[in-house]
Write an enzyme that holds these catalytic residues in place. Structure first.
Site, PDB file in Angstrom:
ATOM      1  CB  SER A   1     -20.116  39.267 -22.588  1.00 32.40           C
ATOM      2  OG  SER A   1     -21.372  38.649 -22.738  1.00 32.40           O
TER       3      SER A   1
ATOM      4  CE  LYS B   1     -20.250  41.077 -17.473  1.00 35.87           C
ATOM      5  NZ  LYS B   1     -19.918  40.303 -18.686  1.00 35.87           N
TER       6      LYS B   1
ATOM      7  CB  SER C   1     -23.360  40.292 -20.348  1.00 33.93           C
ATOM      8  OG  SER C   1     -22.101  39.683 -20.142  1.00 33.93           O
TER       9      SER C   1
END
Length: 504
Positions: free
Chosen positions: A175, A75, A151
């Protein structure tokens, strides 16, 4: 590789093929690259392709590692690789490169994975959708007109489309679980302190944030947690010790009957979509048919007060992020450096008092104590993962008068004015009304998971969330492994983008 379909296997399955000599690591990497190149133009999940480095790294993997040779994406926030860009989804950091590997990355690397790229995030991972202005929106493999959540939306889309079987994620307010719910994946947020902080050791989002993975199988998530959990030097929090193996728990499913409380009511009093309610009620009936005890009961916490305390931390963390950004840029951060919403959140953080911040954190501790008592009676608290199925791309963006007002407040630096008018309560409600269920576990430090058990009337996945007592990932994995065997468990291979073989 005649007759071999890379996407038929989860990460452990691919690693086993390599260990058995049936497939070479270079071949797996080539398949990952092929699928990224085929799907990414449509989905925009991968924003930094690390192919050349991956082609070097693939020759140096630990063949004995749990995930030997498996392509994996990280990520694009806090999961730093020395020398690689890490932009946190912001144009302000487009030239920044990490000066060392994060501890999370060091531990994951030891499993034998091959880092192949980085996935898209909303700016500074602040939203439950992944639509950063700098990179553009990531799209959902089930329907490209919709969001994969956030996210960790880039990671969710990448796994759900078959680019890779596992991807790095973190969860400070949902997230990991939100993209899992929207993309038909398994996503577990560990107990606070179970896994290392992705960037500097300490208190990521005051202990609300934990790092782990998004996975297509329960066993991949369990095996990765086995590999990366444990003490981290300098960490502010440490989870209750667990000396067993989560993977073995998944393999050796128990026959234990669990006590489960469930609720479909939004903790902040907002509406919940009928599809999300149905997902929980269907799961409750399923669990009863499996012999578990299921009872409808709300969590004994003040949801609105907790939401306010969460957002107080959120505002403060954004303000601090913008202040630290000045050190990286070597100058004052300007309004045009970041997105208008980010700037407004920072202004609200500056307008908050230290007293308000401390009182907010104390609400977390009260809730943690209350939930510990709650779990003396119930093994799990079950809710919808989200209050709505995935929104359409752009649906939640500010527009018209609202957009102009946001810009005016930002340019005038009027955070204090917004606070005095009472608009903060409206901001809290608007921010959390689609995802009001996930923050509780972040504030209390409990482990929680989203499992894929329902498809909405619109053909999109709806997740079901289970929260357990601190330190009890073992029973979450046990229940998830048993649910993974039922017909209702979503097969991601049925989504349109997974099935697509031709370039989009």
């Amino acid at each position: 590789m005649n007759g071999f379909d890379y996407r038929d296997y989860d990460a452990l399955g691919l690693a086993q093929l390599i260990k058995a000599g049936e497939v070479k690591p270079e071949e797996l990497l080539g398949e990952a690259i092929r699928h990224i190149e085929m799907q990414n133009p449509k989905l925009n999940a991968v924003i930094n392709k690390m192919y050349e480095q991956a082609k070097k790294d693939v020759h140096n993997i630990d063949i004995n590692g749990a995930f030997a040779g498996v392509p994996m994406l990280l990520k694009d926030i806090t999961q730093e690789i020395e020398g690689e860009k890490i932009t946190s989804g912001s144009k302000a950091l487009q030239s920044y490169r990490a000066w060392r590997d994060a501890e999370y990355v060091r531990r994951v690397r030891k499993t034998g994975v091959v880092f192949t790229g980085q996935t898209n995030v909303p700016e500074f991972a602040l939203m439950g959708i992944t639509e950063p202005a700098f990179y553009g929106p990531t799209r959902n493999p089930w329907n490209a007109d919709h969001t994969p959540g956030g996210s960790s939306g880039g990671s969710g889309a990448a796994v759900a489309s078959g680019m890779v079987p596992i991807a790095g994620a973190n969860d400070g307010g949902g997230s990991i679980r939100i993209p899992a719910a929207y993309c038909g994946l398994f996503g577990l947020k560990p107990t606070r302190g179970r896994t290392p902080s992705a960037a500097d050791p300490g208190r990521q989002w005051q202990g609300a944030s934990s790092d782990h993975v998004l996975a297509r199988s329960v066993r991949d998530s369990a095996a990765m947690l086995d590999e990366i959990q444990g003490y981290e030097k300098g960490a502010a929090f440490h989870a209750p010790a667990f000396d067993g193996s989560y993977l073995q728990i998944v393999k050796n499913q128990s026959e234990r009957k669990y006590r489960i409380a469930f609720s479909t009511a939004s903790p902040i009093g907002t509406e919940v979509d009928p599809d999300c309610i149905e997902a929980v009620r269907k799961t409750a009936a399923l669990l009863e048919s499996m012999g578990h005890s299921v009872e409808e009961k709300d969590a004994p916490v003040d949801g609105k007060k907790l939401a306010g305390s969460y957002m107080m931390m959120y505002f403060g963390e954004v303000a601090a992020t913008l202040r630290l950004l000045e050190d990286l840029l070597g100058r004052k951060v300007r309004y045009d450096d970041v997105e208008p919403t980010t700037w407004l959140l920072g202004l609200l953080g500056k307008a908050a008092t230290a007293e308000e911040f401390v009182l907010g954190i104390r609400e977390w501790d009260k809730a943690a104590h209350v939930m510990e008592t709650f779990h003396e009676t119930y093994d799990f608290f079950m809710t919808p993962t989200t209050a709505y199925p995935p929104a359409k791309i752009g649906e939640l963006n500010s527009r018209g008068t609202e957009k102009l007002l946001l810009q005016m407040i930002g340019k005038l630096g009027a955070g204090g004015f917004v606070k005095k008018t009472g608009m903060v309560d409206k901001i809290v409600e608007n921010s959390l009304k689609r995802t009001p269920f996930t923050q509780l576990a972040n504030l209390t430090g409990q482990p929680a998971m989203s499992v894929p058990l329902h498809i909405s009337s619109g053909g999109l996945p709806c997740g079901v969330q289970f929260v357990a007592a601190r330190g009890k990932e073992d029973i979450l994995f046990d229940l998830a492994a048993r649910l993974e065997t039922v017909d209702e468990w979503i097969d991601i291979k049925t989504n349109p983008m997974f099935k697509k073989e031709q370039p989009v």
